[in-house]
Design an enzyme around this catalytic site. Sequence first.
Site, PDB file in Angstrom:
ATOM      1  N   TRP A 101       1.015  -1.511   0.228  1.00  0.00           N
ATOM      2  CA  TRP A 101      -0.153  -0.145  -0.529  1.00  0.00           C
ATOM      3  C   TRP A 101       0.817   0.890   0.198  1.00  0.00           C
ATOM      4  O   TRP A 101       0.410   1.921  -0.871  1.00  0.00           O
ATOM      5  CB  TRP A 101      -0.455   0.416   1.636  1.00  0.00           C
ATOM      6  CG  TRP A 101      -1.905  -1.325   0.833  1.00  0.00           C
ATOM      7  CD1 TRP A 101      -2.210  -2.713   2.407  1.00  0.00           C
ATOM      8  CD2 TRP A 101      -2.761  -1.629  -0.009  1.00  0.00           C
ATOM      9  NE1 TRP A 101      -2.452  -3.084   1.568  1.00  0.00           N
ATOM     10  CE2 TRP A 101      -3.755  -2.401   0.197  1.00  0.00           C
ATOM     11  CE3 TRP A 101      -3.211  -0.600  -1.359  1.00  0.00           C
ATOM     12  CZ2 TRP A 101      -4.700  -3.250  -0.745  1.00  0.00           C
ATOM     13  CZ3 TRP A 101      -3.881  -1.416  -1.935  1.00  0.00           C
ATOM     14  CH2 TRP A 101      -5.211  -2.376  -1.400  1.00  0.00           C
ATOM     15  N   ASP A 171      -1.766   6.489   5.972  1.00  0.00           N
ATOM     16  CA  ASP A 171      -2.227   5.659   6.308  1.00  0.00           C
ATOM     17  C   ASP A 171      -2.520   4.917   7.557  1.00  0.00           C
ATOM     18  O   ASP A 171      -1.445   3.489   7.263  1.00  0.00           O
ATOM     19  CB  ASP A 171      -2.092   5.505   4.736  1.00  0.00           C
ATOM     20  CG  ASP A 171      -2.583   4.245   4.573  1.00  0.00           C
ATOM     21  OD1 ASP A 171      -3.884   3.749   5.293  1.00  0.00           O
ATOM     22  OD2 ASP A 171      -2.642   3.284   3.059  1.00  0.00           O
ATOM     23  N   LYS A 195     -11.866  -1.816   7.362  1.00  0.00           N
ATOM     24  CA  LYS A 195     -11.100  -2.728   8.011  1.00  0.00           C
ATOM     25  C   LYS A 195     -11.804  -2.949   9.634  1.00  0.00           C
ATOM     26  O   LYS A 195     -12.078  -3.357   9.729  1.00  0.00           O
ATOM     27  CB  LYS A 195      -9.572  -2.360   8.006  1.00  0.00           C
ATOM     28  CG  LYS A 195      -9.216  -2.515   6.508  1.00  0.00           C
ATOM     29  CD  LYS A 195      -7.754  -1.953   5.718  1.00  0.00           C
ATOM     30  CE  LYS A 195      -8.316  -1.815   4.565  1.00  0.00           C
ATOM     31  NZ  LYS A 195      -7.900  -3.478   3.831  1.00  0.00           N
TER      32      LYS A 195
HETATM   33  C1  LIG Z   1      -3.610   0.120   4.280  1.00  0.00           C
HETATM   34  C2  LIG Z   1      -4.528   0.491   3.653  1.00  0.00           C
HETATM   35  N1  LIG Z   1      -4.430   1.441   2.636  1.00  0.00           N
HETATM   36  C3  LIG Z   1      -4.987   1.328   1.514  1.00  0.00           C
HETATM   37  C4  LIG Z   1      -6.244   0.721   1.399  1.00  0.00           C
HETATM   38  C5  LIG Z   1      -6.607   0.664  -0.539  1.00  0.00           C
HETATM   39  O1  LIG Z   1      -7.966   0.991   0.236  1.00  0.00           O
HETATM   40  P1  LIG Z   1      -8.969   1.069  -0.825  1.00  0.00           P
HETATM   41  O2  LIG Z   1      -9.420  -0.280  -1.174  1.00  0.00           O
HETATM   42  O3  LIG Z   1     -10.134   1.447  -0.028  1.00  0.00           O
HETATM   43  O4  LIG Z   1      -8.724   1.839  -1.448  1.00  0.00           O
HETATM   44  C6  LIG Z   1      -6.014  -1.029   1.504  1.00  0.00           C
HETATM   45  C7  LIG Z   1      -6.848  -2.062   1.586  1.00  0.00           C
HETATM   46  O5  LIG Z   1      -7.383  -2.430   1.128  1.00  0.00           O
HETATM   47  C8  LIG Z   1      -4.778  -0.757   2.600  1.00  0.00           C
HETATM   48  O6  LIG Z   1      -5.265  -1.846   2.858  1.00  0.00           O
END
Ligand SMILES: Cc1ncc(COP(=O)(O)O)c(C=O)c1O
Length: 360
Positions: A101, A171, A195
């Site tokens: 991520w 994040d 989450k």
């Molecule tokens: C730490 C983290 N950042 C970003 C994301 C991406 O999130 P989204 O699917 O809401 O774009 C995720 C998981 O899906 C994640 O675990």
Amino acid sequence: MSRVYNFSAGPAVLPEEVLREAQEEMLDYRGCGMSVMEMSHRSSVFQQIIDEAESDLRQLMNIPKEYKVLFLQGGASLQFAMIPMNLMKNRVADYIVTGQWAKKAYQEAQKYGKANKIASSEDQTFSYIPDCSDLPVSPDADYVYICENNTIYGTKFKELPNTKGKLLVSDVSSCFLSEPVDVSRYGILYGGVQKNIGPAGMVIAIVREDLITEDVLPGTPTMMMYKTHADAGSMYNTPNCWSIYMCGKVFQWLKRMGGLSVMKERNEEKAKILYDFLDSSKMFRGTVVPKDRSLMNVPFVTGDSELDAKFVKEAKAAGFENLKGHRTVGGMRASIYNAMPKEGVEALVAFMKEFEEANL
Ligand SMILES: Cc1ncc(COP(=O)(O)O)c(C=O)c1O
């Protein structure tokens, strides 16, 4: 009706009492004669829902008044672009890459300026958090970026990096509300709610007020300016009303549970049950350097991919869902967010012990 123990990394388990409340209010929200999904976001009833959600979150996280709380769409992934578009005044930013991520955010930022990878743990499959006490922070960096809890690899920053005075952007998708945080140490912290908080499709960004300006990169779409959403109380356009409502219920549940310090204790207790077993097992082992272990996402392996697959299959049959590791890592992963009860972790460990005895 039978509910399973759901160890999904997200969308993930929600508190059962919150789901029941929503069920009760589904057809007729508190005498309105309609559900929250059906009502205008401009109605006074919905305004009260969003106001209460914000105020409960502010209380839970002790958010200083000079920070705005924004309920945004596009998931956490849209923030990968929104952050540089709004903050990269010098077109320079430093990224600490501790997983997929963070890497995605780093790659996205390269579209807008010079994104520097100032530390990484990719050399050991992201199984640790690098020492961030004295990194080569760029003198002209607009911010330093981290992903605080790495959902896929199961690592967590136990200490925030030394940003040498630069703004910290984090994040927190997979550790949101899992323990108290000092909001004043961040420029922006944000996370997808799917989450640890509520239904997918929303991200909450907590942004220091002075960072919310019209001075954004040329070409930034209106919808991607923090200012647009801050000025409109997160209702410039139709927001994710359902998610805001459900998140609000989870905030109230967290308050009833005693707040974030209590959640931290509960989460530490739950994680210890699983990590202690992994450390004593002859078959299973955790994949993360112990000091960097996440309280939320616990990856583990047997070392034999066929045995891993057998475990996941038999666990599913026994009522333990979504234990398969991320497709890029393999093995298993148990996500044990706030709403996973201690009994769920105890039951999983008992099942792992039985599996070990039967298959060793
Ligand atoms: C730490 C983290 N950042 C970003 C994301 C991406 O999130 P989204 O699917 O809401 O774009 C995720 C998981 O899906 C994640 O675990």
